[in-house]
Design a protein around this motif. Sequence first.
Motif, PDB file in Angstrom:
ATOM      1  N   ALA A   3      22.027   8.577   1.035  1.00  0.00           N
ATOM      2  CA  ALA A   3      21.491   8.905   2.352  1.00  0.00           C
ATOM      3  C   ALA A   3      19.978   8.708   2.381  1.00  0.00           C
ATOM      4  CB  ALA A   3      21.853  10.347   2.711  1.00  0.00           C
ATOM      5  N   ALA A   4      19.402   8.882   3.562  1.00  0.00           N
ATOM      6  CA  ALA A   4      17.985   8.607   3.764  1.00  0.00           C
ATOM      7  C   ALA A   4      17.077   9.599   3.040  1.00  0.00           C
ATOM      8  CB  ALA A   4      17.676   8.621   5.263  1.00  0.00           C
ATOM      9  N   TRP A   5      17.614  10.712   2.547  1.00  0.00           N
ATOM     10  CA  TRP A   5      16.771  11.681   1.826  1.00  0.00           C
ATOM     11  C   TRP A   5      16.295  11.110   0.484  1.00  0.00           C
ATOM     12  CZ3 TRP A   5      18.559  12.670  -2.989  1.00  0.00           C
ATOM     13  CH2 TRP A   5      19.922  12.512  -3.236  1.00  0.00           C
ATOM     14  N   MET A   6      16.944  10.065   0.002  1.00  0.00           N
ATOM     15  CA  MET A   6      16.605   9.529  -1.316  1.00  0.00           C
ATOM     16  C   MET A   6      15.258   8.816  -1.279  1.00  0.00           C
ATOM     17  SD  MET A   6      18.804   7.090  -3.839  1.00  0.00           S
ATOM     18  CE  MET A   6      20.004   8.382  -4.049  1.00  0.00           C
ATOM     19  N   THR A   7      14.353   9.234  -2.151  1.00  0.00           N
ATOM     20  CA  THR A   7      13.019   8.644  -2.218  1.00  0.00           C
ATOM     21  C   THR A   7      12.950   7.593  -3.322  1.00  0.00           C
ATOM     22  OG1 THR A   7      12.263  10.318  -3.784  1.00  0.00           O
ATOM     23  CG2 THR A   7      11.979  10.803  -1.430  1.00  0.00           C
ATOM     24  N   THR A   8      11.855   6.845  -3.301  1.00  0.00           N
ATOM     25  CA  THR A   8      11.639   5.847  -4.341  1.00  0.00           C
ATOM     26  C   THR A   8      11.541   6.497  -5.712  1.00  0.00           C
ATOM     27  OG1 THR A   8      10.500   4.419  -2.776  1.00  0.00           O
ATOM     28  CG2 THR A   8      10.088   4.007  -5.120  1.00  0.00           C
ATOM     29  N   ASP A   9      10.836   7.631  -5.793  1.00  0.00           N
ATOM     30  CA  ASP A   9      10.674   8.307  -7.070  1.00  0.00           C
ATOM     31  C   ASP A   9      12.020   8.789  -7.604  1.00  0.00           C
ATOM     32  OD1 ASP A   9       8.852   9.200  -9.115  1.00  0.00           O
ATOM     33  OD2 ASP A   9       9.256  11.245  -8.455  1.00  0.00           O
ATOM     34  N   TYR A  10      12.848   9.335  -6.720  1.00  0.00           N
ATOM     35  CA  TYR A  10      14.179   9.785  -7.137  1.00  0.00           C
ATOM     36  C   TYR A  10      14.981   8.607  -7.695  1.00  0.00           C
ATOM     37  CZ  TYR A  10      18.871  11.833  -6.858  1.00  0.00           C
ATOM     38  OH  TYR A  10      20.133  12.283  -7.156  1.00  0.00           O
ATOM     39  N   ALA A  11      14.994   7.494  -6.952  1.00  0.00           N
ATOM     40  CA  ALA A  11      15.785   6.339  -7.384  1.00  0.00           C
ATOM     41  C   ALA A  11      15.285   5.819  -8.725  1.00  0.00           C
ATOM     42  CB  ALA A  11      15.730   5.246  -6.331  1.00  0.00           C
TER      43      ALA A  11
END
Length: 832
Positions: free
Chosen positions: A399-407
């Motif tokens: 979903a859109a909550w996923m950030t670049t840092d998380y990925a």
Amino acid sequence: MKTQVKALVVGGGAVGTSIAYHLAKAGWDDVMLLERDELTSGSTWHAAGLLPLFNMSYATTHIHKYSVDFYKQLEAETGLNAGFSVVGNLRMAQTKDRMDEYMLYASTAETCDVPYEWMTPSEIKARWPLIRTEDLEGAIYHPTDGYINPADVTMAMAKGARQRGVSIERKWQVDGYSWTGDHWDVTCTKMAEKGGNLVPTDEQIVIHAEHVVTATGNHAQRTASLLGVKIPAIPVEHQFIVMDQDPALVEWRKTNPEHPVIRDADAQSYVREERGGWILGVYEKGAPARFEHGVPDSFRADLFQLDLERIEEQYAAMIHRIPSCEDCGLKDDFNGPICYTPDGNPLVGPAPGRRNMWLAEGFSFGITAAGGTGHYLAQMMVEGEAEIDMASLDPKRYAAWMTTDYAARKNEECYSHVYVIHHPDEEREACRPLKTAPSYDRMKARGAQFGQVNGWERPNYFGPLDAPASFDHDARSFRRGGWWQFAKDEATAVREGVGMIDATAFTKHKLRGPGATAFLDWFTCNKLPRVGRINLTYALTSHGTTRTEYTIVRLAEDTYYLVSAGAWQAYDSDYLAQAINDTVDRFGPMWLDDCTGQYGVFALAGPKSRDVLKTLVRDADPETALSNKRFPWLSAKRIELGMCPTNAIRVAYTGELGWELHHPMEMQNYLFDQLMKAGEPQRLKLVGARAQNWLRQEKSYRAFGTELGRDATPLEAGLNRFVDLDKNFHGKDAMVESGIRSSCVTLLIDGPSDADPWGREALYHGDNRVGRLTSGGYSVAFGKSIGMGYVSPDHATAGTKLMVKMQDKLWPAIVTEDSPYDPKNETIRKDG
């Protein structure tokens, strides 16, 4: 050069060329492929070219198998040798736990017709004496795969695509995408060599494409920026080294065939022959993500500096496994970017929120997956659906909550976990906790061991209060792990007393407006409920298969509350929004609100659940407020539990008397404390997702993502009672025309005393494989293993005796009537 095409494929690596080839093969005669540099100039050129069939995913196994079979046929079609060395794949195990992993995998392999063999250490040594085997438990051997030359197979697919009419244009970079309402305008810039770099020129064109597919590999973040979407495909460094000739290997090869690809999973490495020497590839800890925000313009077919210290342990392990290589020198080294996603599966399917835009990104095993991805994605684009359920690869699983840092951090973790033992009950730790419900700390203090679903922390089970931090990791197993007894106690509490489950992760939408009723009546296959009532229903694909499962609560004549699976929030939201947009002129205005984060959910279930709620409900007559007369089964009411306004739904996924309590998220801790206090006299027990999964199988409740998906219709799933054939709904005609190709059944299983099925096992009738499990677990009601799955229709009759493949043995199972526990729903309708 064409400026108007049916489909434009962006990216000229193995994946992109395969997609172009298969679109043409499927009948689209106006396909173009663009590559910003040269074909194979991305990760394809430095890939090791391995073709492992081993995979725990049903969909990915099908994709890999198609690739292996397809590559063997390319030369006959194109005249180009794809460089496929069918040497086999030897995957070794140093521990019994690793062999258990291979046995579970083998069940998945059987359901996909992937051949395999078991080998003992002595058999390995006798066949390949250069391998040290005294510390091995055994191995699984695939005789039909091996390795391939990535550049050769890509060029063969490119030639095959051209032979089928595909235009392939190099040195064109896409700089913009614009949707016009019926096609994409794709702005492209001609690239040129300058001082060893690739630079844009002043030459630009706009290509008009009905469909666009992006297969941009390491450039996925640039693609995401151009499209305005999140694509969690970020490269991680991957190293492999090429060694000089090994005299012992050279001597061996004078009279013997080539070794298989040798995988020492417990040493995080693979080895294969290379011109009398060896290639060593590793999946070590500490490999960094790269290009989180895009690939620099100066980076072309380049590599990173080798970091030998990072792979020193794996290098030593190779010398241990193949002692003759110890004195071989280092001939060449590679440290290049390979794309990953947080779960290791690629992103294949429609881009979120975009029409006719398709993603094929995040391939960590791109050569292995390229052929099959082209085949199944072409089916999705040309025919509307693939023949297998591709939801597990859908880009909208994130979903859109996923950030670049998380990925980036999750991709690093995924890379390091390639050869970590993958227990079916594994939960990975990176980037957690992130999304937590307010009661997270309260549940953690009571022993909750959490899993993650769509980023939410959700209790899997409740362990001991004094459990060490490593408890859940140590409790994992391919058999009945250390958590099993806790889950059994929780399931028993629901059947005999009362339990409470945190279901906050449910996906929740509100739909309202003058067009809402007519739209939902067309969009779903069941009758719509009356105001104050609920219905279980399904949205179908255009092929009549199951796209989404919904519990629909009708709040008012034109207002609905839709509850669906927690793992599929973006997947469901995108599908709903696009369907509304497509039909608003037909049905009238309506407004959709994703309210997942606004409401928490506690599910209270068990024979004593009413007794708990009675003490909290604020009503003129609390004794009758929850009775069948005032609050019947499958109804919803707004009630007050102390000071917490609650939308209570009388339904229970466990099949017991119970309510789902949907409440304002900001009041969750208050409600949690009130429920725990009110539950003390009834010995209320907190219950996790694993016990709930067992309980729902006792009731034959199908789950989306296991029994329900885009490869079976609701009728094949045995959900006839939730399908109203007297009305017209999306996918109805296709569903009826499909007939019954397979049937969903529930089985009670007399399996091993220390293990239960996981839902990946093959089903046999005599010597014939007749189906597969999609769910599995333990039944506290029957004291034995239980499972659900699909079998051929002639084996779906209750009482049919089958066999389940577990731990490489066949165990007796019997098909039951649906809902073997309480088939008449007497407990769930209990009055009081």
